[in-house]
Design an enzyme around this catalytic site. Structure first.
Site, PDB file in Angstrom:
ATOM      1  N   ASP A  13       0.804  -1.226   0.000  1.00  0.00           N
ATOM      2  CA  ASP A  13       0.000   0.000   0.000  1.00  0.00           C
ATOM      3  C   ASP A  13       0.835   1.274   0.000  1.00  0.00           C
ATOM      4  O   ASP A  13       0.336   2.337  -0.348  1.00  0.00           O
ATOM      5  CB  ASP A  13      -0.909   0.030   1.233  1.00  0.00           C
ATOM      6  CG  ASP A  13      -2.004  -1.007   1.176  1.00  0.00           C
ATOM      7  OD1 ASP A  13      -2.384  -1.406   0.054  1.00  0.00           O
ATOM      8  OD2 ASP A  13      -2.472  -1.435   2.247  1.00  0.00           O
ATOM      9  N   ASP A  15       0.371   5.744   1.699  1.00  0.00           N
ATOM     10  CA  ASP A  15      -0.964   5.476   2.246  1.00  0.00           C
ATOM     11  C   ASP A  15      -1.015   6.074   3.647  1.00  0.00           C
ATOM     12  O   ASP A  15      -1.044   7.287   3.790  1.00  0.00           O
ATOM     13  CB  ASP A  15      -1.239   3.972   2.234  1.00  0.00           C
ATOM     14  CG  ASP A  15      -2.685   3.647   2.557  1.00  0.00           C
ATOM     15  OD1 ASP A  15      -3.550   4.535   2.413  1.00  0.00           O
ATOM     16  OD2 ASP A  15      -2.971   2.506   2.955  1.00  0.00           O
ATOM     17  N   ASP A  27      -0.026   2.251  10.236  1.00  0.00           N
ATOM     18  CA  ASP A  27      -1.221   1.409  10.325  1.00  0.00           C
ATOM     19  C   ASP A  27      -0.955   0.293  11.324  1.00  0.00           C
ATOM     20  O   ASP A  27       0.112  -0.342  11.296  1.00  0.00           O
ATOM     21  CB  ASP A  27      -1.571   0.795   8.973  1.00  0.00           C
ATOM     22  CG  ASP A  27      -2.298   1.767   8.053  1.00  0.00           C
ATOM     23  OD1 ASP A  27      -2.383   2.957   8.397  1.00  0.00           O
ATOM     24  OD2 ASP A  27      -2.759   1.330   6.983  1.00  0.00           O
ATOM     25  N   ARG A  56      -7.316  11.265  10.773  1.00  0.00           N
ATOM     26  CA  ARG A  56      -6.846   9.983  11.315  1.00  0.00           C
ATOM     27  C   ARG A  56      -5.635  10.155  12.231  1.00  0.00           C
ATOM     28  O   ARG A  56      -4.554   9.713  11.926  1.00  0.00           O
ATOM     29  CB  ARG A  56      -6.529   8.986  10.206  1.00  0.00           C
ATOM     30  CG  ARG A  56      -7.716   8.633   9.346  1.00  0.00           C
ATOM     31  CD  ARG A  56      -7.403   7.501   8.387  1.00  0.00           C
ATOM     32  NE  ARG A  56      -8.572   7.143   7.595  1.00  0.00           N
ATOM     33  CZ  ARG A  56      -8.624   6.132   6.741  1.00  0.00           C
ATOM     34  NH1 ARG A  56      -7.554   5.374   6.558  1.00  0.00           N
ATOM     35  NH2 ARG A  56      -9.721   5.874   6.066  1.00  0.00           N
TER      36      ARG A  56
END
Length: 443
Positions: A240, A264, A268, A320
């Protein structure tokens, strides 16, 4: 005939969607062989071992250390009255930095860092019990890594404390895969960049520290055959472009990182990962900063427990910080100085405890609300435990609370040691990001 054709297309679409989900659940693994199945099984066992049944105790532990660090700092400031600042005692008000940064011999005692993690990642020791490995070569061979390279170090099965001989830019041709346990990547004393290629993936691993490096300008890569263990070559699908991806891994500590402009997310954390602390990092110039939990239907992430502490969320960020699905997330003593859409978001009823942060909304005509909830009506999300305690809100910022007012205490004693108030966040985070440590001096 038309109905039959429509059904076939719908069925094929459903199958294709299912295959995409399976591929995502396998985190870009093209061929799931016996070695990877064994790694996944061990990772799930580690999940149960690392999950903390009383997360409120972890909040207490962090807050206790924060109070002690500030008490020492205030005492040090008093002792410096009338002195030249450069000749005075070392200042480290930050409860994690207070553990190691004032040691002028940090280079000779690097592994002292392994005793300093707080939050859910506390107890992460990385390669403390292993030998020192020095990266001397910035090149990257994904099938036959050379001794002296970073990729060669992270595929070794033994514990390693990894340092760097000199400053360098490492450009991974494909994901830099950490699928072995007990590793520390320690960039103190030099300037190490992982940039202009693929990012770092920690998958099915345990007990990993990444400290004092710069990760930026990463992008998706095509995948293919990549050596991910001493005697294993895996087949990967397209990545990603995340800066750092944590997948099915436990006891992870990411500290003093500078991160921006990744393909991305910057960080994560997904797929049954837990016991994680992200601290002292500086994030800038990015859209999707951090994602915790990849799917709203992957309920193993109920055991996801993450501490986000002492970070500076700076200029050019959109959303985020983090976005959470499931899990218990402690967001404490961070400094949010900008966002365009929102700072903290989520779905699938995560518990989010926000303590002692400073939230300063952008001066532009953008959303002033810190929080954003997705895929649920208010009648549902009103029961999610999202609480704000001791936060400072400036320039119109506001946090919409929900759930139980005692959410941070419901797993144990209600006697919380005070965290540091939001007014202190700029001081606590002033040294966020990669540090310029000099041998023989406090870092």
């Amino acid at each position: 005939m038309a109905d039959s054709t429509s059904f076939c297309f719908s069925f094929l679409g459903l199958c294709f969607s299912f295959l995409l989900i399976i591929q995502t659940l396998h985190a870009h693994i093209g061929v799931y062989d016996d070695y990877l199945r064994e790694r996944e099984l061990l990772a799930k066992q580690n999940l149960d071992k690392a999950y903390h049944p009383n997360p409120e105790e972890v909040l207490n532990h962090y807050n206790h250390h924060a109070a002690r660090a500030m008490a020492r700092f205030n005492s040090t400031r008093r002792s410096m009255k009338g002195k030249n600042k450069s000749d005075g005692p070392c200042e480290a008000p930050n409860p994690i930095d207070n553990c190691w940064r004032c040691d002028k011999d940090w280079k000779e005692s690097r592994t002292k860092l392994a005793d300093c993690a707080l939050g859910f990642g506390r107890g992460t020791t990385g390669g403390k019990d292993g030998e020192n490995y020095v990266v001397t070569d910035s090149s990257d061979d994904i099938l036959d890594p050379k001794p002296g390279t970073l990729r060669y170090a992270v595929i070794q099965s033994r514990p390693l404390w990894i340092t760097f001989k000199h400053s360098m830019v490492i450009t991974p041709d494909q994901e830099l895969l950490i699928m072995t346990n007990d590793k520390t990547i320690d960039g103190r004393g030099v300037r190490v960049h992982v940039a202009y290629g693929a990012g770092i993936t920690i998958q099915f691993a345990k007990n990993i520290i990444i400290h004092n490096i710069r990760v930026h300008d990463t992008f998706p890569c095509d995948g293919g055959s990549i050596k991910d263990g001493e005697s294993h070559v895996g087949i990967r699908t397209r990545s990603d472009g995340d800066g750092i991806s944590v997948f099915g891994s436990t006891n992870i500590w990411l500290d003093h990182l500078s991160m921006f402009r990744c393909g991305d997310g910057l960080i994560d954390v997904i797929q049954a990962s837990t016991a994680i602390t992200i601290s002292n990092c500086h994030f800038t110039d990015h859209n999707d900063v951090m994602l915790f939990g990849a799917h709203d239907n992957y309920d193993l992430d109920e055991k996801m427990q993450i501490t986000v502490a002492l970070n500076h969320f700076g200029k050019g960020l959109v959303q985020r910080m983090p976005r959470c699905r499931f899990g218990f997330i402690h967001v404490v003593n961070n400094d949010y100085t900008n966002w365009l859409m929102y700072a903290i978001g989520g779905s699938s009823h995560p518990t989010i405890i926000s303590q002692g942060n400073r939230y300063s909304a952008s001066s532009e005509r953008v959303n002033k609300e810190v929080t954003k909830r997705d895929y649920a009506p208010q009648s549902e999300w009103k029961n999610w435990d999202w609480r704000s305690e001791g936060d400072l809100f400036t320039n119109g910022a506001f946090f919409v609370e929900s759930g139980s007012a005692s959410a941070s205490k419901k797993f144990g004693s209600d006697k919380m040691i005070p965290y540091k108030p939001g007014e202190k966040a700029p001081l606590l985070t002033k040294n966020s990001g990669a540090l310029n440590c000099v041998s023989g001096k406090p870092c």
